[in-house]
Design a protein around this motif. Structure first.
Motif, PDB file in Angstrom:
ATOM      1  N   VAL A  16       0.856  -1.195   0.000  1.00  0.00           N
ATOM      2  CA  VAL A  16       0.000   0.000   0.000  1.00  0.00           C
ATOM      3  C   VAL A  16       0.885   1.236   0.000  1.00  0.00           C
ATOM      4  O   VAL A  16       1.719   1.405   0.897  1.00  0.00           O
ATOM      5  CB  VAL A  16      -0.944  -0.007   1.221  1.00  0.00           C
ATOM      6  CG1 VAL A  16      -1.732   1.297   1.293  1.00  0.00           C
ATOM      7  CG2 VAL A  16      -1.891  -1.201   1.143  1.00  0.00           C
ATOM      8  N   ARG A  17       0.727   2.104  -0.991  1.00  0.00           N
ATOM      9  CA  ARG A  17       1.620   3.243  -1.181  1.00  0.00           C
ATOM     10  C   ARG A  17       1.006   4.545  -0.673  1.00  0.00           C
ATOM     11  O   ARG A  17      -0.195   4.760  -0.759  1.00  0.00           O
ATOM     12  CB  ARG A  17       1.961   3.406  -2.669  1.00  0.00           C
ATOM     13  CG  ARG A  17       2.585   2.190  -3.321  1.00  0.00           C
ATOM     14  CD  ARG A  17       3.969   1.899  -2.758  1.00  0.00           C
ATOM     15  NE  ARG A  17       4.598   0.760  -3.423  1.00  0.00           N
ATOM     16  CZ  ARG A  17       5.308   0.839  -4.533  1.00  0.00           C
ATOM     17  NH1 ARG A  17       5.488   2.004  -5.115  1.00  0.00           N
ATOM     18  NH2 ARG A  17       5.838  -0.245  -5.066  1.00  0.00           N
ATOM     19  N   GLY A  18       1.881   5.420  -0.185  1.00  0.00           N
ATOM     20  CA  GLY A  18       1.500   6.795   0.074  1.00  0.00           C
ATOM     21  C   GLY A  18       0.901   7.089   1.429  1.00  0.00           C
ATOM     22  O   GLY A  18       0.641   8.239   1.752  1.00  0.00           O
ATOM     23  N   ASN A  19       0.649   6.042   2.247  1.00  0.00           N
ATOM     24  CA  ASN A  19       0.063   6.265   3.570  1.00  0.00           C
ATOM     25  C   ASN A  19       0.724   5.349   4.591  1.00  0.00           C
ATOM     26  O   ASN A  19       0.061   4.539   5.254  1.00  0.00           O
ATOM     27  CB  ASN A  19      -1.450   6.019   3.525  1.00  0.00           C
ATOM     28  CG  ASN A  19      -2.235   7.249   3.132  1.00  0.00           C
ATOM     29  OD1 ASN A  19      -2.413   8.180   3.930  1.00  0.00           O
ATOM     30  ND2 ASN A  19      -2.691   7.267   1.890  1.00  0.00           N
ATOM     31  N   ASP A  20       2.034   5.473   4.695  1.00  0.00           N
ATOM     32  CA  ASP A  20       2.793   4.580   5.556  1.00  0.00           C
ATOM     33  C   ASP A  20       2.332   4.638   7.011  1.00  0.00           C
ATOM     34  O   ASP A  20       2.189   3.606   7.680  1.00  0.00           O
ATOM     35  CB  ASP A  20       4.283   4.913   5.480  1.00  0.00           C
ATOM     36  CG  ASP A  20       4.866   4.630   4.102  1.00  0.00           C
ATOM     37  OD1 ASP A  20       4.137   4.084   3.250  1.00  0.00           O
ATOM     38  OD2 ASP A  20       6.048   4.961   3.872  1.00  0.00           O
ATOM     39  N   LYS A  21       2.097   5.843   7.518  1.00  0.00           N
ATOM     40  CA  LYS A  21       1.709   5.990   8.920  1.00  0.00           C
ATOM     41  C   LYS A  21       0.351   5.347   9.183  1.00  0.00           C
ATOM     42  O   LYS A  21       0.168   4.614  10.173  1.00  0.00           O
ATOM     43  CB  LYS A  21       1.675   7.473   9.288  1.00  0.00           C
ATOM     44  CG  LYS A  21       1.364   7.742  10.745  1.00  0.00           C
ATOM     45  CD  LYS A  21       1.428   9.245  11.045  1.00  0.00           C
ATOM     46  CE  LYS A  21       1.101   9.512  12.512  1.00  0.00           C
ATOM     47  NZ  LYS A  21       1.145  10.972  12.823  1.00  0.00           N
ATOM     48  N   ALA A  22      -0.611   5.596   8.292  1.00  0.00           N
ATOM     49  CA  ALA A  22      -1.944   5.010   8.451  1.00  0.00           C
ATOM     50  C   ALA A  22      -1.889   3.499   8.282  1.00  0.00           C
ATOM     51  O   ALA A  22      -2.553   2.750   9.004  1.00  0.00           O
ATOM     52  CB  ALA A  22      -2.904   5.621   7.436  1.00  0.00           C
ATOM     53  N   ARG A  23      -1.084   3.046   7.329  1.00  0.00           N
ATOM     54  CA  ARG A  23      -0.924   1.611   7.089  1.00  0.00           C
ATOM     55  C   ARG A  23      -0.382   0.905   8.330  1.00  0.00           C
ATOM     56  O   ARG A  23      -0.877  -0.145   8.746  1.00  0.00           O
ATOM     57  CB  ARG A  23       0.011   1.416   5.911  1.00  0.00           C
ATOM     58  CG  ARG A  23       0.322  -0.027   5.561  1.00  0.00           C
ATOM     59  CD  ARG A  23       1.508  -0.073   4.622  1.00  0.00           C
ATOM     60  NE  ARG A  23       2.731   0.417   5.268  1.00  0.00           N
ATOM     61  CZ  ARG A  23       3.834   0.758   4.607  1.00  0.00           C
ATOM     62  NH1 ARG A  23       3.862   0.698   3.283  1.00  0.00           N
ATOM     63  NH2 ARG A  23       4.899   1.168   5.272  1.00  0.00           N
ATOM     64  N   ASP A  24       0.630   1.509   8.963  1.00  0.00           N
ATOM     65  CA  ASP A  24       1.218   0.912  10.158  1.00  0.00           C
ATOM     66  C   ASP A  24       0.238   0.921  11.322  1.00  0.00           C
ATOM     67  O   ASP A  24       0.194  -0.017  12.135  1.00  0.00           O
ATOM     68  CB  ASP A  24       2.498   1.656  10.539  1.00  0.00           C
ATOM     69  CG  ASP A  24       3.598   1.490   9.493  1.00  0.00           C
ATOM     70  OD1 ASP A  24       3.488   0.574   8.660  1.00  0.00           O
ATOM     71  OD2 ASP A  24       4.562   2.296   9.517  1.00  0.00           O
ATOM     72  N   ALA A  25      -0.562   1.995  11.421  1.00  0.00           N
ATOM     73  CA  ALA A  25      -1.560   2.072  12.494  1.00  0.00           C
ATOM     74  C   ALA A  25      -2.624   0.995  12.326  1.00  0.00           C
ATOM     75  O   ALA A  25      -3.103   0.402  13.305  1.00  0.00           O
ATOM     76  CB  ALA A  25      -2.200   3.459  12.506  1.00  0.00           C
ATOM     77  N   LEU A  26      -3.003   0.723  11.071  1.00  0.00           N
ATOM     78  CA  LEU A  26      -3.999  -0.309  10.814  1.00  0.00           C
ATOM     79  C   LEU A  26      -3.448  -1.691  11.176  1.00  0.00           C
ATOM     80  O   LEU A  26      -4.154  -2.520  11.775  1.00  0.00           O
ATOM     81  CB  LEU A  26      -4.409  -0.265   9.339  1.00  0.00           C
ATOM     82  CG  LEU A  26      -5.548  -1.198   8.910  1.00  0.00           C
ATOM     83  CD1 LEU A  26      -6.828  -0.885   9.679  1.00  0.00           C
ATOM     84  CD2 LEU A  26      -5.797  -1.087   7.402  1.00  0.00           C
ATOM     85  N   ALA A  27      -2.197  -1.937  10.830  1.00  0.00           N
ATOM     86  CA  ALA A  27      -1.576  -3.216  11.180  1.00  0.00           C
ATOM     87  C   ALA A  27      -1.494  -3.381  12.695  1.00  0.00           C
ATOM     88  O   ALA A  27      -1.764  -4.473  13.232  1.00  0.00           O
ATOM     89  CB  ALA A  27      -0.186  -3.301  10.554  1.00  0.00           C
ATOM     90  N   GLU A  28      -1.131  -2.318  13.400  1.00  0.00           N
ATOM     91  CA  GLU A  28      -1.039  -2.380  14.859  1.00  0.00           C
ATOM     92  C   GLU A  28      -2.403  -2.629  15.477  1.00  0.00           C
ATOM     93  O   GLU A  28      -2.537  -3.384  16.455  1.00  0.00           O
ATOM     94  CB  GLU A  28      -0.442  -1.073  15.384  1.00  0.00           C
ATOM     95  CG  GLU A  28      -0.280  -1.007  16.901  1.00  0.00           C
ATOM     96  CD  GLU A  28       0.736  -2.008  17.426  1.00  0.00           C
ATOM     97  OE1 GLU A  28       0.705  -2.298  18.640  1.00  0.00           O
ATOM     98  OE2 GLU A  28       1.568  -2.511  16.626  1.00  0.00           O
ATOM     99  N   TRP A  29      -3.447  -1.991  14.923  1.00  0.00           N
ATOM    100  CA  TRP A  29      -4.819  -2.217  15.411  1.00  0.00           C
ATOM    101  C   TRP A  29      -5.183  -3.697  15.315  1.00  0.00           C
ATOM    102  O   TRP A  29      -5.759  -4.275  16.245  1.00  0.00           O
ATOM    103  CB  TRP A  29      -5.798  -1.373  14.601  1.00  0.00           C
ATOM    104  CG  TRP A  29      -7.235  -1.762  14.798  1.00  0.00           C
ATOM    105  CD1 TRP A  29      -8.065  -1.383  15.809  1.00  0.00           C
ATOM    106  CD2 TRP A  29      -8.003  -2.649  13.959  1.00  0.00           C
ATOM    107  NE1 TRP A  29      -9.298  -1.973  15.670  1.00  0.00           N
ATOM    108  CE2 TRP A  29      -9.286  -2.749  14.530  1.00  0.00           C
ATOM    109  CE3 TRP A  29      -7.735  -3.351  12.786  1.00  0.00           C
ATOM    110  CZ2 TRP A  29     -10.297  -3.527  13.970  1.00  0.00           C
ATOM    111  CZ3 TRP A  29      -8.735  -4.129  12.217  1.00  0.00           C
ATOM    112  CH2 TRP A  29      -9.996  -4.211  12.804  1.00  0.00           C
ATOM    113  N   ALA A  30      -4.848  -4.312  14.184  1.00  0.00           N
ATOM    114  CA  ALA A  30      -5.201  -5.714  13.974  1.00  0.00           C
ATOM    115  C   ALA A  30      -4.424  -6.635  14.913  1.00  0.00           C
ATOM    116  O   ALA A  30      -4.992  -7.573  15.496  1.00  0.00           O
ATOM    117  CB  ALA A  30      -4.940  -6.103  12.520  1.00  0.00           C
ATOM    118  N   LYS A  31      -3.137  -6.374  15.063  1.00  0.00           N
ATOM    119  CA  LYS A  31      -2.301  -7.251  15.884  1.00  0.00           C
ATOM    120  C   LYS A  31      -2.696  -7.209  17.354  1.00  0.00           C
ATOM    121  O   LYS A  31      -2.500  -8.181  18.090  1.00  0.00           O
ATOM    122  CB  LYS A  31      -0.837  -6.862  15.728  1.00  0.00           C
ATOM    123  CG  LYS A  31      -0.270  -7.143  14.332  1.00  0.00           C
ATOM    124  CD  LYS A  31       1.147  -6.604  14.178  1.00  0.00           C
ATOM    125  CE  LYS A  31       1.685  -6.829  12.770  1.00  0.00           C
ATOM    126  NZ  LYS A  31       3.032  -6.227  12.569  1.00  0.00           N
TER     127      LYS A  31
END
Length: 498
Positions: A16-31
């Motif tokens: 997923v490009r262009g939203n690294d911070k949001a992408r990482d936050a979503l992964a952390e939410w799931a984990k």
């Protein structure tokens, strides 16, 4: 030809490009979902990768997906049967102990687009589902604040921002190489610039430009330019700060809002940018737009909308002396349809008190109340209105545009309650009986004839004049109603409390 947006949809969050911070936050939410068990709202402009990120997350986590989108009927019953059941069930794979924890990701797309009779009760049903879910839920929304306050409070929030041209270009370059398309670097730069943060549209434009020629040049891109929808906040920037009158009119036609709604948006925010003579000229144009909108309402001839658009966009832009810089925090209009129950409750009270339909209360009466009590001024009139309609802090905030928790609103509600009580005390002895509203000075549903033993009115029929002649109050009420019918102008609710 295969749709490239589907063919090259990210299969993992890392793509997923262009939203690294949001992408990482979503992964952390799931984990960490087992720890907090909260739903999440992923919001941002169309085409920035929200839905793709949700599906990529499920792939990364080994979760199954259940999706309910805007094409499905989303009544309370459907949401609770479909999404609610999915949010409570364990998957077959999980029950077999494969290590995924029996998880399935419930994805609700366009969660901000639940409205009208078709989706009756849908927003409340979603709120109930996310509060009681045993499975992770991702809500996808373009406009975060179009969702109900209760639903927003029940979820975490992750914002996906517009994808920069710098992040779009590498994606386009990679697709060209996979599709064996030769390209000029300027052509890809042009596509990224034209699409202004929308990665999905950029990929679509790339496919359209490259379809007939395997050598992509900047000239191919220019011919593939197309109209794209415009969000309301960029529209406000265009009209109030940047564009000429002609350009502003064209921008207005690209916004997915009616001229009536656009007028409300501009009227709410014009004072943040304009002042003095500029503001006076802008208000003249808004008044002109309102006259055309009045003709639309009176005649149902929607061809007049074009003249309203010319005034609200072109006229307001022309009122500006040059362009404006800087960032402005624009507000939602105070009469924007509420996403919670406050608006409907206010309309109901106004309609019941005035004796007309809720449609009339919403369209004809409520705008006058707001104009007369904007930001709780004048204060005495605002207190009288609040007492007359028995409004609470949330309702006062909705009508006047003032903050619900401010001292001003709280003091007005307190003073209104005192006014109602004083009116009750003052008039309780002036009427021998009868039925009336609290604000008329008579305790609703009781007969006050001065006899302590008969305070409930069960034994002595009275007519409200205190003479004890035994006539029923209904006879006098019917006579009064007949008299009022001759003078009712459809706005009795406006004059009675002034």
């Amino acid at each position: 030809m295969t749709d490239w947006t589907e063919k090259y949809r990210p299969s993992t969050l890392s793509a997923v490009r262009g939203n690294d911070k949001a992408r990482d936050a979503l992964a952390e939410w799931a984990k960490t979902w087992d720890d907090h068990r909260e739903a999440v709202v992923v919001h941002g402009s169309p085409g920035v990768g929200k839905t793709s990120a949700a599906h990529a997350l499920a792939a990364d986590m080994g979760w199954e997906t259940v999706e309910l989108n805007a094409s499905d009927q989303r009544t309370a019953d459907v949401i609770e049967r479909f999404a609610g059941r999915a949010a409570k069930n364990a998957t077959l794979a999980g029950s077999m102990g494969d290590g995924s924890g029996g998880r399935q990701l419930v994805i609700l797309d366009e969660a901000d687009n639940i409205h009208g009779n078709y989706d009756r009760g849908g927003a409340s049903a979603i709120t109930r589902v996310v509060k009681d879910a045993d499975q992770p839920i991702v809500l996808i929304a373009n406009e975060y604040y179009d969702m109900s306050r209760g639903l927003r409070n029940a979820c975490r929030e992750i914002e996906f921002r517009d994808v920069s041209a710098r992040s779009i270009v590498p994606v386009l370059r990679d697709i060209c190489r996979r599709e064996n398309v030769e390209f000029d670097a300027d052509a890809l730069d042009r596509i990224a610039e034209v699409n202004d943060g929308d990665l999905r549209s950029a990929v679509n434009d790339l496919q359209a430009a490259a379809e007939d020629d395997r050598r992509l040049t900047v000239d191919d891109v220019v011919t593939s330019d197309r109209d794209r929808s415009l969000g309301v906040f960029p529209f406000l920037d265009a009209v109030l700060k940047e564009e000429s009158a002609e350009e502003a009119i064209q921008s207005a036609y690209r916004v997915d809002e009616t001229p009536d709604d656009l007028t409300k948006w501009i009227a709410e925010n014009v004072t943040k940018v304009y002042e003095g003579a500029e503001l006076a000229r802008a208000y003249d144009s808004l008044a002109d737009a309102d006259r055309w909108l009045g003709r639309v309402r009176a005649s149902q001839e929607y061809g007049y909308w074009r003249y309203a658009t010319d005034a609200l966009a072109g006229g307001v832009a022309a009122a500006r002396d040059g362009s404006k810089g800087g960032w402005t925090r624009f507000n939602r209009p105070q009469f924007w349809p509420s996403s919670d129950s406050t608006a409907d409750e206010v309309v109901r009270k106004v309609a019941e008190r005035g004796g007309f339909s809720m449609a009339t209360a919403r369209r004809e009466v409520l705008p006058f109340l707001a104009a007369m009590t904007h930001h709780c001024k004048p204060r005495d009139l605002t207190v009288a209105m609040v007492a007359y309609y028995d409004l609470d802090e949330a309702a006062v905030s909705f009508v006047t545009g003032s903050g619900e928790t401010t001292n001003k609103v709280e003091s007005i509600v307190a003073d209104a309650q005192e006014l109602r009580e004083s009116e009750l005390e003052e008039h309780s002895g002036a009427f021998g009986g009868g039925r009336g509203d609290v604000s008329d000075g008579v305790d609703e549903g009781r007969v006050l004839d001065g006899d302590a033993d008969d305070a409930d009115g069960a034994d002595d029929p009275v007519d409200g004049d205190g003479d004890g002649d035994g006539e029923t109050a209904d006879a006098d009420a019917d006579a009064g109603a007949d008299a009022d019918a001759d003078t009712d102008d459809g706005q009795s609710g406006l004059s009675d409390f002034m």
